[in-house]
Design an enzyme around this catalytic site. Structure first.
Site, PDB file in Angstrom:
ATOM      1  NE  ARG A   1      20.570  43.809 -29.403  1.00 33.06           N
ATOM      2  CZ  ARG A   1      21.172  43.800 -28.210  1.00 33.06           C
ATOM      3  NH1 ARG A   1      22.042  44.737 -27.895  1.00 33.06           N
ATOM      4  NH2 ARG A   1      20.896  42.868 -27.329  1.00 33.06           N
TER       5      ARG A   1
ATOM      6  CE1 TYR B   1      22.235  34.942 -30.470  1.00 37.24           C
ATOM      7  CE2 TYR B   1      20.788  36.625 -29.559  1.00 37.24           C
ATOM      8  CZ  TYR B   1      21.411  35.393 -29.445  1.00 37.24           C
ATOM      9  OH  TYR B   1      21.207  34.631 -28.321  1.00 37.24           O
TER      10      TYR B   1
ATOM     11  CG  ASP C   1      21.450  48.095 -25.234  1.00 34.70           C
ATOM     12  OD1 ASP C   1      22.611  47.669 -25.254  1.00 34.70           O
ATOM     13  OD2 ASP C   1      20.664  47.878 -24.299  1.00 34.70           O
TER      14      ASP C   1
HETATM   15  P1  NAD Z   1      28.126  30.645 -25.653  1.00 34.52           P
HETATM   16  O1  NAD Z   1      28.685  31.575 -26.671  1.00 34.52           O
HETATM   17  O2  NAD Z   1      28.857  30.456 -24.376  1.00 34.52           O
HETATM   18  O3  NAD Z   1      27.899  29.200 -26.271  1.00 34.52           O
HETATM   19  C1  NAD Z   1      27.590  28.980 -27.618  1.00 34.52           C
HETATM   20  C2  NAD Z   1      28.453  27.831 -28.114  1.00 34.52           C
HETATM   21  O4  NAD Z   1      28.169  27.591 -29.503  1.00 34.52           O
HETATM   22  C3  NAD Z   1      29.941  28.134 -28.017  1.00 34.52           C
HETATM   23  O5  NAD Z   1      30.597  27.052 -27.401  1.00 34.52           O
HETATM   24  C4  NAD Z   1      30.368  28.312 -29.455  1.00 34.52           C
HETATM   25  O6  NAD Z   1      31.728  27.982 -29.660  1.00 34.52           O
HETATM   26  C5  NAD Z   1      29.398  27.395 -30.175  1.00 34.52           C
HETATM   27  N1  NAD Z   1      29.218  27.736 -31.586  1.00 34.52           N
HETATM   28  C6  NAD Z   1      29.013  28.955 -32.133  1.00 34.52           C
HETATM   29  N2  NAD Z   1      28.885  28.846 -33.464  1.00 34.52           N
HETATM   30  C7  NAD Z   1      28.984  27.515 -33.768  1.00 34.52           C
HETATM   31  C8  NAD Z   1      28.952  26.767 -34.964  1.00 34.52           C
HETATM   32  N3  NAD Z   1      28.769  27.356 -36.156  1.00 34.52           N
HETATM   33  N4  NAD Z   1      29.115  25.437 -34.888  1.00 34.52           N
HETATM   34  C9  NAD Z   1      29.324  24.809 -33.706  1.00 34.52           C
HETATM   35  N5  NAD Z   1      29.376  25.474 -32.534  1.00 34.52           N
HETATM   36  C10 NAD Z   1      29.203  26.809 -32.566  1.00 34.52           C
HETATM   37  O7  NAD Z   1      26.635  31.143 -25.376  1.00 34.52           O
HETATM   38  P2  NAD Z   1      25.541  30.596 -24.349  1.00 34.52           P
HETATM   39  O8  NAD Z   1      25.186  31.696 -23.457  1.00 34.52           O
HETATM   40  O9  NAD Z   1      25.951  29.297 -23.772  1.00 34.52           O
HETATM   41  O10 NAD Z   1      24.316  30.384 -25.331  1.00 34.52           O
HETATM   42  C11 NAD Z   1      23.888  29.086 -25.740  1.00 34.52           C
HETATM   43  C12 NAD Z   1      22.610  29.211 -26.556  1.00 34.52           C
HETATM   44  O11 NAD Z   1      21.596  29.854 -25.772  1.00 34.52           O
HETATM   45  C13 NAD Z   1      22.766  30.037 -27.823  1.00 34.52           C
HETATM   46  O12 NAD Z   1      21.982  29.427 -28.846  1.00 34.52           O
HETATM   47  C14 NAD Z   1      22.173  31.367 -27.454  1.00 34.52           C
HETATM   48  O13 NAD Z   1      21.655  32.039 -28.569  1.00 34.52           O
HETATM   49  C15 NAD Z   1      21.085  30.961 -26.484  1.00 34.52           C
HETATM   50  N6  NAD Z   1      20.757  32.059 -25.558  1.00 34.52           N
HETATM   51  C16 NAD Z   1      21.585  32.385 -24.514  1.00 34.52           C
HETATM   52  C17 NAD Z   1      21.258  33.441 -23.686  1.00 34.52           C
HETATM   53  C18 NAD Z   1      22.106  33.810 -22.516  1.00 34.52           C
HETATM   54  O14 NAD Z   1      21.801  34.795 -21.849  1.00 34.52           O
HETATM   55  N7  NAD Z   1      23.152  33.092 -22.169  1.00 34.52           N
HETATM   56  C19 NAD Z   1      20.097  34.183 -23.930  1.00 34.52           C
HETATM   57  C20 NAD Z   1      19.304  33.853 -25.009  1.00 34.52           C
HETATM   58  C21 NAD Z   1      19.622  32.765 -25.814  1.00 34.52           C
HETATM   59  N1  UDP Z   2      25.872  46.576 -20.759  1.00 32.18           N
HETATM   60  C1  UDP Z   2      26.509  47.515 -19.960  1.00 32.18           C
HETATM   61  N2  UDP Z   2      27.850  47.368 -19.755  1.00 32.18           N
HETATM   62  C2  UDP Z   2      28.575  46.346 -20.255  1.00 32.18           C
HETATM   63  C3  UDP Z   2      27.913  45.364 -21.052  1.00 32.18           C
HETATM   64  C4  UDP Z   2      26.567  45.526 -21.280  1.00 32.18           C
HETATM   65  O1  UDP Z   2      25.890  48.460 -19.467  1.00 32.18           O
HETATM   66  O2  UDP Z   2      29.786  46.298 -19.996  1.00 32.18           O
HETATM   67  C5  UDP Z   2      24.406  46.700 -20.971  1.00 32.18           C
HETATM   68  C6  UDP Z   2      23.965  46.585 -22.414  1.00 32.18           C
HETATM   69  O3  UDP Z   2      24.003  47.850 -23.043  1.00 32.18           O
HETATM   70  C7  UDP Z   2      22.567  46.048 -22.262  1.00 32.18           C
HETATM   71  C8  UDP Z   2      22.631  45.207 -20.984  1.00 32.18           C
HETATM   72  O4  UDP Z   2      23.797  45.631 -20.292  1.00 32.18           O
HETATM   73  O5  UDP Z   2      21.659  47.094 -22.048  1.00 32.18           O
HETATM   74  C9  UDP Z   2      22.733  43.721 -21.242  1.00 32.18           C
HETATM   75  O6  UDP Z   2      23.793  43.514 -22.153  1.00 32.18           O
HETATM   76  P1  UDP Z   2      24.284  42.058 -22.577  1.00 32.18           P
HETATM   77  O7  UDP Z   2      25.307  42.251 -23.641  1.00 32.18           O
HETATM   78  O8  UDP Z   2      24.669  41.288 -21.370  1.00 32.18           O
HETATM   79  O9  UDP Z   2      22.989  41.335 -23.156  1.00 32.18           O
HETATM   80  P2  UDP Z   2      21.817  41.770 -24.161  1.00 32.18           P
HETATM   81  O10 UDP Z   2      21.963  43.207 -24.556  1.00 32.18           O
HETATM   82  O11 UDP Z   2      21.960  40.855 -25.302  1.00 32.18           O
HETATM   83  O12 UDP Z   2      20.588  41.564 -23.371  1.00 32.18           O
END
Ligand code: NAD
Ligand code: UDP
Ligand code: UDP
Length: 314
Positions: free
Chosen positions: A143, A146, A274
């Site tokens: 992980r 990221y 995780d």
């Molecule tokens: P997502 O994967 O749907 O969207 C990310 C977008 O970024 C995608 O459209 C992807 O094609 C684009 N992308 C990736 N690499 C790129 C690059 N090098 N250049 C241009 N575009 C690029 O994910 P999301 O859930 O919409 O997340 C958006 C942001 O929010 C991210 O920065 C993510 O880290 C952050 N975030 C999301 C969550 C969540 O739960 N959804 C949680 C924590 C942080």
């Molecule tokens: N997870 C799960 N089944 C799935 C996908 C994810 O049990 O099919 C669990 C995963 O192990 C984690 C939690 O759900 O504990 C959230 O996972 P997700 O990938 O959505 O986000 P993150 O781990 O980045 O919070």
């Protein structure tokens, strides 16, 4: 609010597409830049006819020269399945991508907001997590591309702020869900809903006792926009998320009940590193933004189930 030219990197992603839509609704001009690494261009399909919207294929690890007033920097895959597929590219996106967008913001004197993540807290030893906690992150695990990438991005944001006086905003987003997640995105909410609707077993990783806090997309978009428009001295980091905390077993049962599915639970091995539990302390967001989520999990899940029903039937 003044009409602004706004750049949204990652604008065709799950959160980005909702953010673009809301900014257009508010009357702004929106330029979405995305390389479509983890999203479908159809997410912004409905926005394309709008003359105030422009979609550009661009990878943020390369320089970008455009003229805008503010930048929401979201570009980065967020699902473990996607960010682990090409981990070197994930770190490049976090680090080189942030340097380029910060360089752009510096040239323009523009405000820039980073969507950082609760992953900066790693597998947290402190619960719930507040912004003052420095985290418990494995620097060399699967992980890390990221988690450490986002930590480096935060460092870059604060160094551009200190060194160049750049107006920055850092949001630490906790698990967010809703319509327009990819059905095969790999995140738990989309996985469970799609599996339940198809009558397939719900894949629970480990014993399912790990917890997460799930925020509905509309609440998240409200939070991001209010952080961007907060006074200049509010830099963050600010936690944005819903403090309701659920085990994955509880989530699976809610999804099965909502979809009226006869799917069973299938336990699969827990992935490495995780996090065991995660819940945001959102006191700072309440205090500085007057923001808190309004949509409870049951309601947000019901709306998301409706969306996936439509996708699977089309
Ligand atoms: P997502 O994967 O749907 O969207 C990310 C977008 O970024 C995608 O459209 C992807 O094609 C684009 N992308 C990736 N690499 C790129 C690059 N090098 N250049 C241009 N575009 C690029 O994910 P999301 O859930 O919409 O997340 C958006 C942001 O929010 C991210 O920065 C993510 O880290 C952050 N975030 C999301 C969550 C969540 O739960 N959804 C949680 C924590 C942080
Ligand atoms: N997870 C799960 N089944 C799935 C996908 C994810 O049990 O099919 C669990 C995963 O192990 C984690 C939690 O759900 O504990 C959230 O996972 P997700 O990938 O959505 O986000 P993150 O781990 O980045 O919070
Ligand atoms: N950059 C960009 N668009 C701009 C200005 C800069 O993409 O409008 C990129 C440029 O590639 C540079 C990076 O942002 O490498 C960092 O810019 P900065 O001015 O901070 O540093 P320097 O140019 O001195 O490396």
């Amino acid at each position: 609010m003044d009409r602004k030219r706004t750049l949204v990197t990652g604008g065709s992603g799950f959160i980005g597409s909702h953010l673009c839509q809301r900014l257009l609704d508010m009357g702004h001009d929106v330029l979405a830049a995305d390389n479509f690494y983890s999203s479908d261009r159809h997410n912004v399909h409905e926005l394309l006819p709008n003359p105030r919207f422009e979609l550009m294929r661009h990878d943020v690890t390369f320089p970008l020269y455009v003229e805008v007033d503010e930048i929401y920097h979201l570009a980065c895959p967020a699902s473990p399945v996607y960010y682990q597929r090409d981990p070197v590219q994930t770190t490049k996106t976090c680090v080189h991508g942030s340097i380029n967008m910060l360089g752009l913001a510096k040239r323009l004197g523009a405000r820039i907001l980073l969507t950082s993540t609760s992953e900066v807290y790693g597998d947290p030893a402190v619960h719930p997590q507040s912004e003052s906690y420095w985290g418990n992150v494995n620097p060399i695990g699967i992980r890390s591309c990221y988690d450490e990438g986002k930590r480096a991005a935060e460092t870059l944001f604060f160094d551009y702020h200190r060194q160049h006086g750049l107006p920055i905003k850092v949001a630490r987003i906790f698990n967010t869900y809703g319509p327009r997640m990819q059905p095969d995105d790999g995140r738990v909410v989309s996985n469970f809903i799609v599996q339940a609707l198809k009558g397939e077993p719900l894949t629970v990783f480990g014993d399912g006792s790990q917890t997460r806090s799930f925020c509905y997309i509309d609440d998240m978009v409200d939070g991001l926009i209010s952080l961007m428009n907060s006074p200049r001295e509010v830099t963050g980091p600010v936690n944005l998320g819903n403090p309701g905390e659920f085990t994955m077993i509880e989530l699976a049962k809610q999804v099965i009940a909502l979809t009226d599915s006869d799917s069973e639970l299938q336990h699969l091995p827990l992935p490495a590193d995780d996090p065991v539990r995660r819940r945001p302390d959102i006191s700072r967001a309440r205090e500085v933004l007057g923001w808190e989520p309004a949509v409870p999990l049951s309601e947000g899940l019901a709306r998301t189930v409706d969306y996936f029903r439509g996708v699977l039937n089309s």
